[in-house]
Write a protein that holds these residues in place. Sequence first.
Motif, PDB file in Angstrom:
ATOM      1  N   GLN A  87       0.843  -1.188   0.000  1.00  0.00           N
ATOM      2  CA  GLN A  87       0.000   0.000   0.000  1.00  0.00           C
ATOM      3  C   GLN A  87       0.879   1.238   0.000  1.00  0.00           C
ATOM      4  O   GLN A  87       1.692   1.440   0.892  1.00  0.00           O
ATOM      5  CB  GLN A  87      -0.911   0.018   1.244  1.00  0.00           C
ATOM      6  N   THR A  88       0.722   2.069  -1.026  1.00  0.00           N
ATOM      7  CA  THR A  88       1.395   3.362  -1.005  1.00  0.00           C
ATOM      8  C   THR A  88       0.408   4.416  -0.523  1.00  0.00           C
ATOM      9  O   THR A  88      -0.807   4.259  -0.659  1.00  0.00           O
ATOM     10  CB  THR A  88       1.924   3.765  -2.391  1.00  0.00           C
ATOM     11  N   LEU A  89       0.920   5.474   0.061  1.00  0.00           N
ATOM     12  CA  LEU A  89       0.082   6.502   0.662  1.00  0.00           C
ATOM     13  C   LEU A  89       0.252   7.814  -0.078  1.00  0.00           C
ATOM     14  O   LEU A  89       1.326   8.118  -0.600  1.00  0.00           O
ATOM     15  CB  LEU A  89       0.462   6.689   2.138  1.00  0.00           C
ATOM     16  N   VAL A  90      -0.811   8.612  -0.125  1.00  0.00           N
ATOM     17  CA  VAL A  90      -0.710   9.944  -0.697  1.00  0.00           C
ATOM     18  C   VAL A  90       0.197  10.782   0.195  1.00  0.00           C
ATOM     19  O   VAL A  90       0.036  10.814   1.417  1.00  0.00           O
ATOM     20  CB  VAL A  90      -2.092  10.600  -0.822  1.00  0.00           C
ATOM     21  N   ALA A  91       1.174  11.436  -0.409  1.00  0.00           N
ATOM     22  CA  ALA A  91       2.101  12.250   0.371  1.00  0.00           C
ATOM     23  C   ALA A  91       1.339  13.355   1.099  1.00  0.00           C
ATOM     24  O   ALA A  91       0.419  13.946   0.546  1.00  0.00           O
ATOM     25  CB  ALA A  91       3.159  12.854  -0.543  1.00  0.00           C
ATOM     26  N   PRO A  92       1.701  13.649   2.361  1.00  0.00           N
ATOM     27  CA  PRO A  92       0.982  14.676   3.126  1.00  0.00           C
ATOM     28  C   PRO A  92       0.974  16.033   2.437  1.00  0.00           C
ATOM     29  O   PRO A  92       0.003  16.775   2.519  1.00  0.00           O
ATOM     30  CB  PRO A  92       1.768  14.734   4.442  1.00  0.00           C
ATOM     31  N   ASP A  93       2.073  16.381   1.729  1.00  0.00           N
ATOM     32  CA  ASP A  93       2.121  17.629   0.974  1.00  0.00           C
ATOM     33  C   ASP A  93       1.445  17.395  -0.363  1.00  0.00           C
ATOM     34  O   ASP A  93       1.994  16.744  -1.244  1.00  0.00           O
ATOM     35  CB  ASP A  93       3.577  18.056   0.778  1.00  0.00           C
ATOM     36  N   ALA A  94       0.235  17.917  -0.517  1.00  0.00           N
ATOM     37  CA  ALA A  94      -0.534  17.651  -1.731  1.00  0.00           C
ATOM     38  C   ALA A  94       0.151  18.185  -2.972  1.00  0.00           C
ATOM     39  O   ALA A  94      -0.166  17.786  -4.092  1.00  0.00           O
ATOM     40  CB  ALA A  94      -1.924  18.273  -1.610  1.00  0.00           C
ATOM     41  N   GLY A  95       1.096  19.118  -2.805  1.00  0.00           N
ATOM     42  CA  GLY A  95       1.802  19.653  -3.956  1.00  0.00           C
ATOM     43  C   GLY A  95       2.972  18.805  -4.403  1.00  0.00           C
ATOM     44  O   GLY A  95       3.587  19.081  -5.415  1.00  0.00           O
ATOM     45  N   ALA A  96       3.311  17.790  -3.634  1.00  0.00           N
ATOM     46  CA  ALA A  96       4.471  16.970  -3.984  1.00  0.00           C
ATOM     47  C   ALA A  96       4.092  15.914  -5.006  1.00  0.00           C
ATOM     48  O   ALA A  96       3.110  15.212  -4.848  1.00  0.00           O
ATOM     49  CB  ALA A  96       5.040  16.308  -2.735  1.00  0.00           C
ATOM     50  N   SER A  97       4.878  15.821  -6.062  1.00  0.00           N
ATOM     51  CA  SER A  97       4.625  14.821  -7.085  1.00  0.00           C
ATOM     52  C   SER A  97       5.247  13.494  -6.677  1.00  0.00           C
ATOM     53  O   SER A  97       6.413  13.446  -6.295  1.00  0.00           O
ATOM     54  CB  SER A  97       5.217  15.270  -8.420  1.00  0.00           C
ATOM     55  N   ALA A  98       4.503  12.439  -6.760  1.00  0.00           N
ATOM     56  CA  ALA A  98       5.036  11.119  -6.461  1.00  0.00           C
ATOM     57  C   ALA A  98       4.060  10.066  -6.956  1.00  0.00           C
ATOM     58  O   ALA A  98       2.914  10.030  -6.541  1.00  0.00           O
ATOM     59  CB  ALA A  98       5.276  10.951  -4.964  1.00  0.00           C
ATOM     60  N   ALA A  99       4.529   9.227  -7.878  1.00  0.00           N
ATOM     61  CA  ALA A  99       3.738   8.070  -8.268  1.00  0.00           C
ATOM     62  C   ALA A  99       3.765   7.056  -7.143  1.00  0.00           C
ATOM     63  O   ALA A  99       4.704   7.007  -6.349  1.00  0.00           O
ATOM     64  CB  ALA A  99       4.314   7.462  -9.542  1.00  0.00           C
ATOM     65  N   GLY A 100       2.716   6.239  -7.051  1.00  0.00           N
ATOM     66  CA  GLY A 100       2.771   5.134  -6.115  1.00  0.00           C
ATOM     67  C   GLY A 100       3.848   4.149  -6.549  1.00  0.00           C
ATOM     68  O   GLY A 100       4.781   3.832  -5.808  1.00  0.00           O
ATOM     69  N   PHE A 101       3.719   3.673  -7.789  1.00  0.00           N
ATOM     70  CA  PHE A 101       4.739   2.857  -8.440  1.00  0.00           C
ATOM     71  C   PHE A 101       5.040   3.519  -9.772  1.00  0.00           C
ATOM     72  O   PHE A 101       4.281   3.386 -10.741  1.00  0.00           O
ATOM     73  CB  PHE A 101       4.247   1.426  -8.666  1.00  0.00           C
TER      74      PHE A 101
END
Length: 298
Positions: A109-123
């Motif tokens: 399970q990947t989580l949404v980064a707390p900083d909504a402005g941060a870009s990050a794919a789960g995978f």
Amino acid sequence: MPFSRSARRVALPLAVAMLAAPAMIAVPASAATLAVGPDLSLTDALWVANELSPGPDVITLPAGETIAFDPQAGDTVNEELTIEMNGATIVGLRLIVFSDLTVRGGTWQTLVAPDAGASAAGFGVATNGSLTFDSMTVSAAGSHCDAAIGGYFTGAGTETDCNDGSPVPSGEITIVDSTVTATGGYRAAGIGGATNGSHGPISIEGASVVTATGGYGAAGIGAGKDAVGGSVSISGGTVLATGGLYAAGIGNGEYGIGGTPSVSISGGRSPRRAPAAEPVSGAATGAGAARSSSPAAA
């Protein structure tokens, strides 16, 4: 990079610590099997596989254990690798895959980064990489401009405009006998392309159960907003793909014109759908819609 990996002190067992000093011992000449446990963390095992071993490598996890990470945690896979989960659960760790990765037999399970402005794919799956889930339960979410599983944005780890920068088109994604829930970031596909991004072949096989939801203007499975989808093949299982506003359930994103995605459904059930109750919407499969004007959210 959708996240940056801070330098860390690597506490490795003696044998591996010796490998880190080339003057003392040669780099392994063959593939390695790395057992995660009290003396070797998962992140350290990934480091060894990436930096020291020529691969293809295998990382094994302790049977049935749960390994939790900070939601911002991320790592990379740079060499061919199989992760044998052995029924273990991983929570919070995001990966960017630059080579061939197979993950088998557990929960991630990947989580949404707390900083909504941060870009990050789960995978994140780089263009030349590939990702296979085999007998897995996966829940993934993309932050901001990135797909939950697939393409990602070069505006990595900072607050960024999804029109500023370049998407990395996703490499190949294969889902076999797995339950996968994927929710794309803003204007990114659940499985497939990032904002403005396309993707490589996506295959869903066996007894898989896949639920994929696109962000604004992005396909559930397929391309991100303003992009044309690639090849999607469904040969078994159950697939529910919901496109964001004006996007296809499976296929193109909104304004994804000038090309036709290849969608093949030869087995299983696929109740894919585009968003309802809109004046113009994308198709269930195929092209997204083009409009003369866009809501403010665009």
